[in-house]
Motif scaffolding. Structure first.
Motif, short mmCIF file in Angstrom:
data_model
loop_
_atom_site.label_atom_id
_atom_site.label_comp_id
_atom_site.label_asym_id
_atom_site.label_seq_id
_atom_site.Cartn_x
_atom_site.Cartn_y
_atom_site.Cartn_z
N PRO A 163 0.82 -1.21 0.00
CA PRO A 163 0.00 0.00 0.00
C PRO A 163 0.85 1.26 0.00
O PRO A 163 2.05 1.23 0.34
N HIS A 164 0.21 2.39 -0.37
CA HIS A 164 0.89 3.68 -0.44
C HIS A 164 0.51 4.55 0.76
O HIS A 164 -0.66 4.93 0.89
N PRO A 165 1.44 4.88 1.64
CA PRO A 165 1.14 5.86 2.69
C PRO A 165 0.83 7.23 2.07
O PRO A 165 1.13 7.48 0.89
N ASN A 166 0.27 8.11 2.87
CA ASN A 166 -0.20 9.39 2.35
C ASN A 166 0.89 10.43 2.21
O ASN A 166 0.79 11.33 1.38
N ASN A 167 1.94 10.37 3.05
CA ASN A 167 2.95 11.43 3.02
C ASN A 167 4.29 10.88 2.57
O ASN A 167 4.52 9.66 2.55
N LEU A 168 5.22 11.78 2.21
CA LEU A 168 6.49 11.38 1.66
C LEU A 168 7.33 10.59 2.66
O LEU A 168 7.94 9.57 2.30
N ASP A 169 7.36 11.03 3.91
CA ASP A 169 8.15 10.31 4.91
C ASP A 169 7.65 8.87 5.04
O ASP A 169 8.44 7.93 5.14
N GLY A 170 6.33 8.69 5.04
CA GLY A 170 5.78 7.35 5.14
C GLY A 170 6.09 6.52 3.91
O GLY A 170 6.36 5.31 4.01
N LEU A 171 6.07 7.15 2.73
CA LEU A 171 6.40 6.43 1.50
C LEU A 171 7.85 5.96 1.52
O LEU A 171 8.15 4.81 1.17
N ILE A 172 8.77 6.83 1.91
CA ILE A 172 10.19 6.46 1.95
C ILE A 172 10.41 5.33 2.96
O ILE A 172 11.14 4.37 2.69
N ARG A 173 9.74 5.45 4.12
CA ARG A 173 9.88 4.40 5.14
C ARG A 173 9.34 3.07 4.61
O ARG A 173 9.93 2.01 4.84
N SER A 174 8.22 3.11 3.89
CA SER A 174 7.64 1.88 3.34
C SER A 174 8.55 1.26 2.28
O SER A 174 8.67 0.03 2.20
N VAL A 175 9.20 2.10 1.47
CA VAL A 175 10.13 1.57 0.47
C VAL A 175 11.30 0.89 1.15
O VAL A 175 11.70 -0.22 0.78
N ARG A 176 11.83 1.50 2.17
CA ARG A 176 12.95 0.89 2.90
C ARG A 176 12.53 -0.44 3.52
O ARG A 176 13.26 -1.43 3.45
N ASP A 177 11.34 -0.47 4.10
CA ASP A 177 10.85 -1.71 4.73
C ASP A 177 10.62 -2.79 3.67
O ASP A 177 10.93 -3.97 3.90
N ALA A 178 10.07 -2.40 2.52
CA ALA A 178 9.76 -3.39 1.48
C ALA A 178 11.04 -4.01 0.93
O ALA A 178 11.13 -5.24 0.76
N VAL A 179 12.05 -3.18 0.65
CA VAL A 179 13.31 -3.70 0.12
C VAL A 179 13.94 -4.66 1.12
O VAL A 179 14.45 -5.73 0.75
N ARG A 180 13.89 -4.31 2.40
CA ARG A 180 14.49 -5.17 3.43
C ARG A 180 13.66 -6.44 3.64
O ARG A 180 14.19 -7.56 3.65
N ASP A 181 12.35 -6.31 3.78
CA ASP A 181 11.51 -7.46 4.11
C ASP A 181 11.45 -8.48 2.99
O ASP A 181 11.32 -9.69 3.24
N HIS A 182 11.54 -8.02 1.74
CA HIS A 182 11.49 -8.93 0.61
C HIS A 182 12.88 -9.38 0.17
O HIS A 182 13.01 -10.06 -0.85
N GLU A 183 13.90 -8.99 0.92
CA GLU A 183 15.28 -9.40 0.66
C GLU A 183 15.70 -9.09 -0.77
O GLU A 183 16.32 -9.90 -1.46
N THR A 184 15.39 -7.88 -1.21
CA THR A 184 15.76 -7.45 -2.55
C THR A 184 17.24 -7.08 -2.57
O THR A 184 17.68 -6.26 -1.77
N THR A 185 17.96 -7.66 -3.48
CA THR A 185 19.38 -7.36 -3.61
C THR A 185 19.71 -6.53 -4.84
O THR A 185 20.81 -6.00 -4.95
#
Length: 425
Positions: free
Chosen positions: A181-203
């Protein structure tokens, strides 16, 4: 009554795709494409006699299979693409094996429009993922991944930069890869991108069409800053674009004389800034070029002829012959029509084969190709201002056939015409 195939005719349309083509900008579509790539089965080679012995229905289906073969020709390696894929696979493997946290050196794939940058980079990334998944299965056997119980393993993520790029738009594009999902603000979006890359083990994170950025706009500058920040996520960043050196993306960067890498200083504070930018870590990129074929050196001509021979081997035309594309005036004519750009050459051959089948000529000649325009299809998702649409050579005439010399008339003075009276004795 439905026309049923004969019992000995086998499957009718094994070459047709079921459903829409895979969307590589979603992890499901990427996995589908990764598994089916290079699995297309070309049409069987039939002689003209075997073809005419088929029923009309089977002839029509075979023609359809031949057309599918011509528009699904395998991706051939060239000296230029081998250099790109070799460097990319090595970089992805080396970075994936590093155990210490920190910024990973990135890679920029540069070239003109329709030169095969995306396909070359995606193929190299898919080959790396095949290997990496095999390694991970040995380390941790794969288990069912039910929604809500375990994050999906996404070692490679591919996305395209939006035409109107902003930090928010880029974050949403990356999150769409994972279906998050997409958070509403930029800080939340950046945090979600960081979490997604880490949680899905993207290299590996591939960002295509990066030269769509116009750095005279504040949003584009902030988007570039965000892209550089993503390198702090222990992910290898691969940027793909047209004419990167002259796009403005390297503004502020310099070449390290020791490593020959492009070095970017730490990002400025802006809308896309987050706590990761405070590491003061330089971002390093290697740039590799995917050039068109050349026709001015023996090595360039030889590579172009080898590529044409690989194309010729894949064609299914009844009157084709060895050397159809590689002998006579044909190689030079094909080069003048396409300037050695792989994508233009591929489209010209595809449409030329369609014309050859439709007209019954069943072979490619300069004269037939002269009647074939190079059409690039749907260009709605391409940005001409970013150089994504190449200039197509126009008014290239086929080579002139040498005229036969007229024979000198025979002297007929001493011919016996048989219509004159005999001379008097």
């Amino acid at each position: 009554m439905t026309d049923q195939p004969a019992e000995n005719e086998g499957p009718i349309v094994p070459f047709l795709r079921i459903g829409p083509p895979p969307d590589r900008t979603r992890w499901e579509g990427w996995q589908q494409w990764r598994r089916i790539r290079d699995t297309f089965i070309p049409a069987p080679r039939l002689s003209l006699r075997q073809y005419t012995d088929l029923s009309p229905r089977r002839r029509g289906l075979h023609d359809l299979h031949r057309t599918a073969t011509h528009v699904n020709m395998r991706l051939q390696e060239t000296p230029m693409s081998m250099r790109v894929s070799g460097l990319m696979r090595g970089r992805l493997q080396n970075n994936a094996l590093k155990v210490e946290p920190g910024t990973r050196d990135g890679l920029m794939v540069n070239g003109g429009g329709f030169q095969g940058k995306t396909e070359t980079a995606c193929s190299a990334a898919a080959a790396f993922e095949d290997l990496w998944r095999a390694v991970q299965r040995q380390r941790l056997p794969e288990q069912p991944q039910d929604p809500g119980t375990r994050d999906v393993f996404v070692p490679v993520a591919y996305c395209r930069l939006p035409v109107r790029a902003t930090p928010k738009a880029l974050c949403k594009t990356i999150l769409d890869v994972y279906g998050d999902p997409h958070p509403n603000n930029l800080d939340g979006l950046i945090r979600s991108v960081r979490d997604a890359v880490r949680d899905h083990e993207t290299t590996a994170l591939l960002i295509d069409d990066v030269t769509r950025l116009r750095l005279h706009r504040g949003d584009d500058q902030d988007t570039l800053d965000l892209i550089r920040e993503l390198m702090d996520l222990n992910v290898t960043l691969v940027l793909i674009g047209v004419d990167i050196p002259h796009s403005g993306l390297l503004r502020g960067a310099y070449i390290d004389p020791r490593t020959k890498q492009w070095v970017f200083p730490d990002v400025k504070r802006g809308k896309s800034h987050n706590e990761a930018a405070s590491t003061q870590t330089e971002r390093r990129f290697d740039m590799v070029d995917l050039d068109p074929f050349g026709y001015t050196t023996p090595a360039g001509i030889s590579a172009f002829l080898d590529h044409l021979a690989g194309i010729e081997e894949q064609l299914r035309l009844f009157r084709s012959f060895d050397g159809m594309l590689t002998t006579g005036e044909m190689p030079e004519y094909l080069f003048r029509r396409t300037h050695g750009i792989v994508g233009l050459l591929r489209r010209l051959v595809e449409d030329g084969c369609t014309e050859a089948i439709t007209s019954g000529e069943e072979r490619l000649t300069p004269e037939l190709l002269a009647r074939t325009s190079i059409r690039l299809g749907n260009l709605a998702d391409l940005d001409p201002d970013a150089g994504e649409i190449p200039e197509i050579p126009q008014d290239i005439k086929p080579p002139q056939q040498p005229q036969k010399k007229s024979k000198r008339p025979r002297n007929t003075v001493f011919d016996d015409r048989g219509d004159r009276p005999a001379a008097d004795g």
